[in-house]
Design a protein around this motif. Structure first.
Motif, PDB file in Angstrom:
ATOM      1  N   LEU A  22       0.828  -1.204   0.000  1.00  0.00           N
ATOM      2  CA  LEU A  22       0.000   0.000   0.000  1.00  0.00           C
ATOM      3  C   LEU A  22       0.868   1.262   0.000  1.00  0.00           C
ATOM      4  CD1 LEU A  22      -2.968   0.732  -0.060  1.00  0.00           C
ATOM      5  CD2 LEU A  22      -2.932   0.845   2.417  1.00  0.00           C
ATOM      6  N   ILE A  23       1.992   1.208   0.669  1.00  0.00           N
ATOM      7  CA  ILE A  23       2.912   2.350   0.671  1.00  0.00           C
ATOM      8  C   ILE A  23       3.452   2.599  -0.734  1.00  0.00           C
ATOM      9  CG2 ILE A  23       5.169   3.146   1.502  1.00  0.00           C
ATOM     10  CD1 ILE A  23       4.479   1.780   4.182  1.00  0.00           C
ATOM     11  N   VAL A  24       3.770   1.532  -1.466  1.00  0.00           N
ATOM     12  CA  VAL A  24       4.262   1.680  -2.846  1.00  0.00           C
ATOM     13  C   VAL A  24       3.196   2.343  -3.712  1.00  0.00           C
ATOM     14  CG1 VAL A  24       4.942   0.404  -4.927  1.00  0.00           C
ATOM     15  CG2 VAL A  24       5.899  -0.224  -2.698  1.00  0.00           C
ATOM     16  N   PHE A  25       1.960   1.877  -3.609  1.00  0.00           N
ATOM     17  CA  PHE A  25       0.880   2.473  -4.398  1.00  0.00           C
ATOM     18  C   PHE A  25       0.597   3.913  -3.958  1.00  0.00           C
ATOM     19  CE2 PHE A  25      -0.099  -1.964  -5.476  1.00  0.00           C
ATOM     20  CZ  PHE A  25      -0.175  -1.834  -6.863  1.00  0.00           C
ATOM     21  N   SER A  26       0.786   4.206  -2.687  1.00  0.00           N
ATOM     22  CA  SER A  26       0.616   5.575  -2.198  1.00  0.00           C
ATOM     23  C   SER A  26       1.659   6.502  -2.815  1.00  0.00           C
ATOM     24  CB  SER A  26       0.727   5.620  -0.675  1.00  0.00           C
ATOM     25  OG  SER A  26      -0.276   4.868  -0.091  1.00  0.00           O
ATOM     26  N   VAL A  27       2.897   6.032  -2.875  1.00  0.00           N
ATOM     27  CA  VAL A  27       3.960   6.826  -3.493  1.00  0.00           C
ATOM     28  C   VAL A  27       3.661   7.043  -4.974  1.00  0.00           C
ATOM     29  CG1 VAL A  27       6.401   6.807  -4.123  1.00  0.00           C
ATOM     30  CG2 VAL A  27       5.705   6.187  -1.809  1.00  0.00           C
ATOM     31  N   LEU A  28       3.195   5.999  -5.661  1.00  0.00           N
ATOM     32  CA  LEU A  28       2.823   6.141  -7.076  1.00  0.00           C
ATOM     33  C   LEU A  28       1.678   7.137  -7.254  1.00  0.00           C
ATOM     34  CD1 LEU A  28       3.054   2.435  -8.280  1.00  0.00           C
ATOM     35  CD2 LEU A  28       4.618   4.313  -8.809  1.00  0.00           C
ATOM     36  N   CYS A  29       0.744   7.158  -6.310  1.00  0.00           N
ATOM     37  CA  CYS A  29      -0.374   8.101  -6.364  1.00  0.00           C
ATOM     38  C   CYS A  29       0.127   9.535  -6.175  1.00  0.00           C
ATOM     39  CB  CYS A  29      -1.403   7.733  -5.310  1.00  0.00           C
ATOM     40  SG  CYS A  29      -3.005   8.523  -5.526  1.00  0.00           S
ATOM     41  N   ILE A  30       1.048   9.737  -5.256  1.00  0.00           N
ATOM     42  CA  ILE A  30       1.615  11.068  -5.043  1.00  0.00           C
ATOM     43  C   ILE A  30       2.392  11.525  -6.273  1.00  0.00           C
ATOM     44  CG2 ILE A  30       3.306  12.368  -3.680  1.00  0.00           C
ATOM     45  CD1 ILE A  30       2.455  10.587  -1.276  1.00  0.00           C
ATOM     46  N   ILE A  31       3.162  10.624  -6.874  1.00  0.00           N
ATOM     47  CA  ILE A  31       3.901  10.960  -8.094  1.00  0.00           C
ATOM     48  C   ILE A  31       2.931  11.321  -9.214  1.00  0.00           C
ATOM     49  CG2 ILE A  31       5.377   9.990  -9.909  1.00  0.00           C
ATOM     50  CD1 ILE A  31       6.797   8.392  -7.646  1.00  0.00           C
ATOM     51  N   SER A  32       1.837  10.563  -9.332  1.00  0.00           N
ATOM     52  CA  SER A  32       0.816  10.868 -10.350  1.00  0.00           C
ATOM     53  C   SER A  32       0.242  12.260 -10.134  1.00  0.00           C
ATOM     54  CB  SER A  32      -0.323   9.844 -10.290  1.00  0.00           C
ATOM     55  OG  SER A  32       0.135   8.563 -10.616  1.00  0.00           O
ATOM     56  N   GLY A  33      -0.052  12.595  -8.885  1.00  0.00           N
ATOM     57  CA  GLY A  33      -0.590  13.924  -8.578  1.00  0.00           C
ATOM     58  C   GLY A  33       0.382  15.028  -8.951  1.00  0.00           C
ATOM     59  N   CYS A  34       1.665  14.809  -8.671  1.00  0.00           N
ATOM     60  CA  CYS A  34       2.673  15.834  -9.008  1.00  0.00           C
ATOM     61  C   CYS A  34       2.820  16.007 -10.520  1.00  0.00           C
ATOM     62  CB  CYS A  34       4.015  15.470  -8.382  1.00  0.00           C
ATOM     63  SG  CYS A  34       4.001  15.568  -6.581  1.00  0.00           S
ATOM     64  N   ILE A  35       2.768  14.905 -11.258  1.00  0.00           N
ATOM     65  CA  ILE A  35       2.837  15.000 -12.725  1.00  0.00           C
ATOM     66  C   ILE A  35       1.606  15.719 -13.264  1.00  0.00           C
ATOM     67  CG2 ILE A  35       2.753  13.622 -14.849  1.00  0.00           C
ATOM     68  CD1 ILE A  35       4.566  11.590 -13.404  1.00  0.00           C
ATOM     69  N   LEU A  36       0.442  15.402 -12.700  1.00  0.00           N
ATOM     70  CA  LEU A  36      -0.799  16.032 -13.158  1.00  0.00           C
ATOM     71  C   LEU A  36      -0.802  17.535 -12.924  1.00  0.00           C
ATOM     72  CD1 LEU A  36      -3.476  13.416 -12.061  1.00  0.00           C
ATOM     73  CD2 LEU A  36      -2.630  13.883 -14.364  1.00  0.00           C
ATOM     74  N   VAL A  37      -0.140  17.987 -11.882  1.00  0.00           N
ATOM     75  CA  VAL A  37      -0.070  19.428 -11.625  1.00  0.00           C
ATOM     76  C   VAL A  37       0.519  20.143 -12.831  1.00  0.00           C
ATOM     77  CG1 VAL A  37       1.106  21.190 -10.261  1.00  0.00           C
ATOM     78  CG2 VAL A  37       0.006  19.295  -9.117  1.00  0.00           C
TER      79      VAL A  37
END
Length: 149
Positions: free
Chosen positions: A42-57
């Motif tokens: 879940l931590i790995v997927f959380s990090v991927l979600c944060i990275i996705s959010g930063c790219i989307l910005v």
């Protein structure tokens, strides 16, 4: 064009862009919330979600590329997503990654997966209807980005 006029234009890329802004908020929020779990997957997927959010910005708020110091490689990567089809593909891939997080344990990353999918569908509909990509002027589309240069 005002925000209300943008929504009345029935251009699905505008809907996709505003849903993308909601995805930014959701990805960062649920990514940070789930990173404190004791589950390594879940931590790995959380990090991927944060990275996705930063790219989307940077994808959804284009004037940030002009005011934030970024590398040339990053700028070229972000500029690939200027068509409805590329954005639909990107959002769909990000959504699939978050849906895969459900294989281990259900979590609030599901909200990010659902909204990423909705944004991908909006961009896909814009592509199917052959609508030209139109960035919201409120988020730094043609109007604001030109003023900064």
């Amino acid at each position: 064009m005002s925000l209300a006029e943008e929504f009345r234009s029935r251009n699905f890329s505008i809907y996709g862009q505003w849903t993308g802004v909601l995805c930014i908020i959701l990805c960062l929020a649920v990514g940070i919330a789930n990173i404190f779990s004791f589950n390594a997957v879940l931590i790995v997927f959380s990090v991927l979600c944060i990275i996705s959010g930063c790219i989307l910005v940077f994808i959804e708020v284009p004037f940030l590329l002009r005011i934030c110091p970024t590398s040339e490689k990053f700028d070229v990567f972000i500029r690939r997503f200027t068509t409805n089809w590329m954005r639909a593909a990107m959002y769909t891939i990000m959504s699939i990654v978050q849906w895969l997080s459900l294989l281990k344990d259900p979590s609030s990353l599901l909200a990010a997966a659902v909204f990423l999918l909705i944004a991908g569908l909006f961009y896909g509909l814009a592509g199917l209807k052959s609508q030209e990509f139109v960035g919201s002027k409120t988020l730094g589309g043609q109007g604001i980005a030109q003023m900064i240069v």
